[in-house]
Design an enzyme around this catalytic site. Structure first.
Site, PDB file in Angstrom:
ATOM      1  N   ASP A   1       0.819  -1.205   0.000  1.00 33.47           N
ATOM      2  CA  ASP A   1       0.000   0.000   0.000  1.00 33.47           C
ATOM      3  C   ASP A   1       0.858   1.264   0.000  1.00 33.47           C
ATOM      4  O   ASP A   1       1.859   1.337   0.717  1.00 33.47           O
ATOM      5  CB  ASP A   1      -0.873  -0.035   1.274  1.00 33.47           C
ATOM      6  CG  ASP A   1      -1.769   1.166   1.392  1.00 33.47           C
ATOM      7  OD1 ASP A   1      -2.593   1.364   0.495  1.00 33.47           O
ATOM      8  OD2 ASP A   1      -1.618   1.917   2.378  1.00 33.47           O
TER       9      ASP A   1
ATOM     10  N   GLU B   1       0.973  -0.649  -5.086  1.00 38.10           N
ATOM     11  CA  GLU B   1      -0.055   0.383  -5.261  1.00 38.10           C
ATOM     12  C   GLU B   1       0.660   1.697  -5.535  1.00 38.10           C
ATOM     13  O   GLU B   1       1.125   2.370  -4.611  1.00 38.10           O
ATOM     14  CB  GLU B   1      -0.940   0.508  -4.013  1.00 38.10           C
ATOM     15  CG  GLU B   1      -2.175   1.324  -4.308  1.00 38.10           C
ATOM     16  CD  GLU B   1      -2.497   2.439  -3.325  1.00 38.10           C
ATOM     17  OE1 GLU B   1      -3.494   3.140  -3.529  1.00 38.10           O
ATOM     18  OE2 GLU B   1      -1.745   2.626  -2.343  1.00 38.10           O
TER      19      GLU B   1
ATOM     20  N   ARG C   1     -15.594   8.367  -0.059  1.00 39.12           N
ATOM     21  CA  ARG C   1     -15.262   7.076  -0.680  1.00 39.12           C
ATOM     22  C   ARG C   1     -16.224   5.982  -0.226  1.00 39.12           C
ATOM     23  O   ARG C   1     -16.388   4.976  -0.906  1.00 39.12           O
ATOM     24  CB  ARG C   1     -13.812   6.673  -0.345  1.00 39.12           C
ATOM     25  CG  ARG C   1     -12.780   7.524  -1.053  1.00 39.12           C
ATOM     26  CD  ARG C   1     -11.374   7.142  -0.650  1.00 39.12           C
ATOM     27  NE  ARG C   1     -11.138   7.363   0.776  1.00 39.12           N
ATOM     28  CZ  ARG C   1      -9.982   7.088   1.389  1.00 39.12           C
ATOM     29  NH1 ARG C   1      -8.973   6.575   0.700  1.00 39.12           N
ATOM     30  NH2 ARG C   1      -9.833   7.329   2.678  1.00 39.12           N
TER      31      ARG C   1
HETATM   32  C1  GLC Z   1      -3.891   3.683  -0.186  1.00 37.15           C
HETATM   33  C2  GLC Z   1      -5.297   3.141  -0.014  1.00 37.15           C
HETATM   34  C3  GLC Z   1      -6.184   4.212   0.519  1.00 37.15           C
HETATM   35  C4  GLC Z   1      -5.634   4.699   1.837  1.00 37.15           C
HETATM   36  C5  GLC Z   1      -4.156   5.094   1.716  1.00 37.15           C
HETATM   37  C6  GLC Z   1      -3.522   5.269   3.063  1.00 37.15           C
HETATM   38  O1  GLC Z   1      -3.825   4.664  -1.139  1.00 37.15           O
HETATM   39  O2  GLC Z   1      -5.769   2.636  -1.238  1.00 37.15           O
HETATM   40  O3  GLC Z   1      -7.509   3.753   0.668  1.00 37.15           O
HETATM   41  O4  GLC Z   1      -6.377   5.812   2.271  1.00 37.15           O
HETATM   42  O5  GLC Z   1      -3.396   4.114   1.040  1.00 37.15           O
HETATM   43  O6  GLC Z   1      -3.151   4.040   3.623  1.00 37.15           O
END
Ligand code: GLC
Length: 643
Positions: free
Chosen positions: A286, A328, A520
């Site tokens: 993440d 991500e 969201r």
């Molecule tokens: C990523 C997740 C998001 C979250 C962020 C902080 O971007 O997809 O939902 O708010 O990380 O962890």
């Protein structure tokens, strides 16, 4: 990637060859042969990179020793999967891969509930399941589970770690891979480390970014942009009880971890391996671009981030080689591809195709496929080792990270165009079919992102409310066309749970004070099981969407030309609203045509190499001047000679 001096890896290699490396805890001579065999080819590079960041031999030995422990503790069934996947490293590149992402609680209440619903998941042809964050997180200060207070405990109410293992085992029996987030940039303020840091323990303060005055934070604020400018402005939070500022790039309760500290790196790697050993097949790293901070920079995508991801890839290959890393990286295209690393030094196995997703929605609103064509050309130029995870919607907002220099050359200027997209998708423009809400509208720049489900964005919500049958037909047509495009791409298509039955926005989050400020949640609603009762009714909205997707999923699964090894290219259609993509391999060829216009258009292509069959309808035709319905699509397959 940065370089550095050799740091004596030769001796280490010898020690490993003799299987005698030190463990840091005095346990010399551990003989874990598969571990040694996997460590050896990576040892030089791993040590090199580690020393470059940390220059700490003892901590490196500790890391190796920890890795060995995790390797030893890995269950036999997982080791068998590792071996199988090592023999077939392209196991996730097949056309049969189809993903779905979901919230455990919204879908089935608990992990055991998800296990009981695996038949439904299989009926959606899904064999890759991403469960949204489910580890321990404080109520109300959780960011949808992205503020983890214990990386080794399932959140109360969802089940236990044993339930997670049992779910993974059952998934493996059915050939389903499980994906879980590894939220590595930060911990919750309630994590044990954070609590001890708050109480003043030096060792734990050093795991975060603590400052006694605002001097350094002020300097950071000059160059670091804001992630949540409206819901969580600023990158630091003042802790009155500790008399300190702590870095919080996301929400104030998500404390950024300090990866300059080798203890943080080692401990977080153990957490990663712990989750892998629970049976996770894919680890979603993440917010990975944010993990290294440097004064005077924007603290995004710094070279050290790549060093860390590369080390993580090696650590995974050594301990749990069947496990994939999914990065991500929600960034502009030129920042995304580097996270694949190189062929010799790979980083992530897979990345989100975020630009394609945002560009696709722009194409829907603008009825203009030019930018998508450009994006598809850019993707077709990447080495085919780069595998994307493709999606229409996920749990997050859509940020309009489009190629504005190119759009501006066509007269679409950034500020008014973003406003147009937001007005269009929120339904402010009278002719808009979409419904949804803005996200994090920046009061200073006027910039905003967007939230809503696929069905609501495609017109199903509006048509349903207005009892507009023609509007509903168009909405369903758009949903199928967008999935037709999604499934035509190389990589793993991932459905967002609920999209398969056309679930619309859920406005009830506004009644929940813990969620109300974060739009969201409009697309994170409860899964409507009652609607699945209609999927067999071919006249219902759910039945039309579900069966349309099923037809495509099954065609894709049975056709190797959809696999990631096929060559992928773009054809000119001489119509700005029509996109044409081609997939080919020695044994055949597919032509995909996607019309973003509301009316029938002609794709002015001319593939003169034989007759084609429309895979969806069975119609035989020439791939020349092909008619496509308004927001319709065609998948054409070249007929075998003589057929
Ligand atoms: C990523 C997740 C998001 C979250 C962020 C902080 O971007 O997809 O939902 O708010 O990380 O962890």
């Amino acid at each position: 990637m940065t370089t550095s001096m050799n740091v004596g890896t030769g001796e280490w290699k010898m020690a490993v060859k003799n299987r005698e490396y030190k463990t840091g805890e005095g346990k010399a001579g551990l003989k874990n042969i598969p571990f040694q065999k996997r460590l050896e080819p990576h040892l030089d590079e791993l040590k090199w990179l580690y020393m470059e960041l940390y220059d700490n031999q003892q901590m490196f030995e500790g890391l190796c020793s920890g890795m060995e422990e995790f390797c030893r503790a890995r269950r036999a069934s997982l080791k068998r999967l590792d071996t199988k996947r090592e023999k077939n490293p392209g196991w996730f590149r097949k056309s049969s891969m189809l993903g779905m992402m979901m919230y455990t609680d919204q879908f089935a209440g608990t992990l055991t509930g998800v296990k009981e619903k695996l038949d439904y998941i299989e009926s959606c042809n899904v064999n890759y399941l991403h469960l949204m964050p489910l580890l321990d997180t404080p109520r109300g200060r959780s960011d949808g589970g992205y503020a983890v207070s214990d990386f080794r405990k399932v959140r109360d109410g969802l089940g236990t770690m044993d339930d997670l293992r049992a779910l993974a085992d059952e998934c493996h029996k059915r050939g389903i891979s499980l994906c879980l987030d590894f939220v590595m940039n930060h911990t919750s303020e309630e994590h044990e480390w954070a609590k001890r840091a708050r109480a003043g323990e030096r060792e734990y303060r050093d795991r975060y970014f603590f400052y006694d005055s605002y001097d350094v934070p002020r300097q950071y604020e000059q160059t670091v942009p804001q992630v949540f400018p409206a819901t969580a402005p600023g990158n630091f939070t003042y802790l009155p009880e500790a008399g300190s500022y702590v870095m919080t790039s996301f929400y104030p309760y998500q404390w950024d971890l300090n990866y300059r500290n080798p203890a943080v790196f080692n401990e977080m790697m153990y957490n990663f391996l712990y989750l892998a050993n629970c049976g996770m097949d894919v680890i979603r790293i993440d917010a990975v671009p944010y993990i290294w901070k440097e004064l005077g920079t924007d603290c995004r995508n710094l070279p050290q981030v790549h060093t860390i991801v590369r080390m993580m890839r090696m650590i995974g290959e050594i301990v749990c080689p069947g496990v994939l890393l999914l990065g991500e990286v929600v960034m502009e295209p030129e920042k995304v591809a580097p996270y694949f690393g190189t062929v010799e030094k790979p980083e992530c196995h897979m990345l989100y195709n975020v630009t394609t997703m945002a560009t696709l929605w722009h194409s829907v609103a603008a009825r203009d496929a030019r930018l998508l064509k450009h994006q598809m050309k850019a993707i077709s130029r990447l080495p085919d080792t780069c595998l994307f995870l493709n999606y229409l919607r996920c749990h997050d907002d859509i940020g309009w990270g489009l190629d504005y220099p190119l759009l501006e050359s066509w007269g679409m200027k950034q500020v008014p165009h973003k406003k147009y997209l937001n007005d269009f998708f929120t339904g402010k423009i009278p002719e808009s079919f979409s419904r949804g809400e803005l996200y994090n509208e920046d009061p200073v720049t006027g910039d905003a992102r967007f939230c809503g489900t696929t069905a609501s964005m495609c017109g199903v919500e509006r048509a349903g409310f207005e009892m507009d049958d023609a509007g509903m037909d168009h909405g369903i047509g758009r949903i199928l066309c967008l999935h037709g495009f999604l499934f035509f791409l190389s990589g793993i298509p991932v459905l967002y749970s609920g999209d398969e039955i056309g679930q619309v926005n859920d406005y009830t989050y506004k009644d929940n004070p813990e969620k109300a400020a974060d739009s969201r949640y409009i697309h994170r609603g409860r899964f409507h099981w009652e609607l699945t009762g209609c999927i067999k009714d071919g006249g219902s909205v759910q039945g039309r969407i579900f069966s349309g997707l099923k037809q495509m999923e099954e065609l894709r699964r049975g056709e190797p030309l959809f696999g990631a090894d096929a060559r992928f290219s773009v054809r000119e259609t001489w119509d700005d609203s029509v996109l044409c993509l081609v997939r080919e391999q020695e044994q055949g060829k597919l032509v995909g045509i996607f019309n973003f216009h509301d009316y029938e258009r002609i794709a002015w292509i001319d593939e003169t190499d034989g007759m084609y069959q429309d895979m969806m309808t069975g119609e035989m035709l020439r791939a020349s001047a092909v008619r496509v319905d308004g927001h319709g699509f065609r998948w054409l397959k070249r007929a075998e000679a003589g057929s």
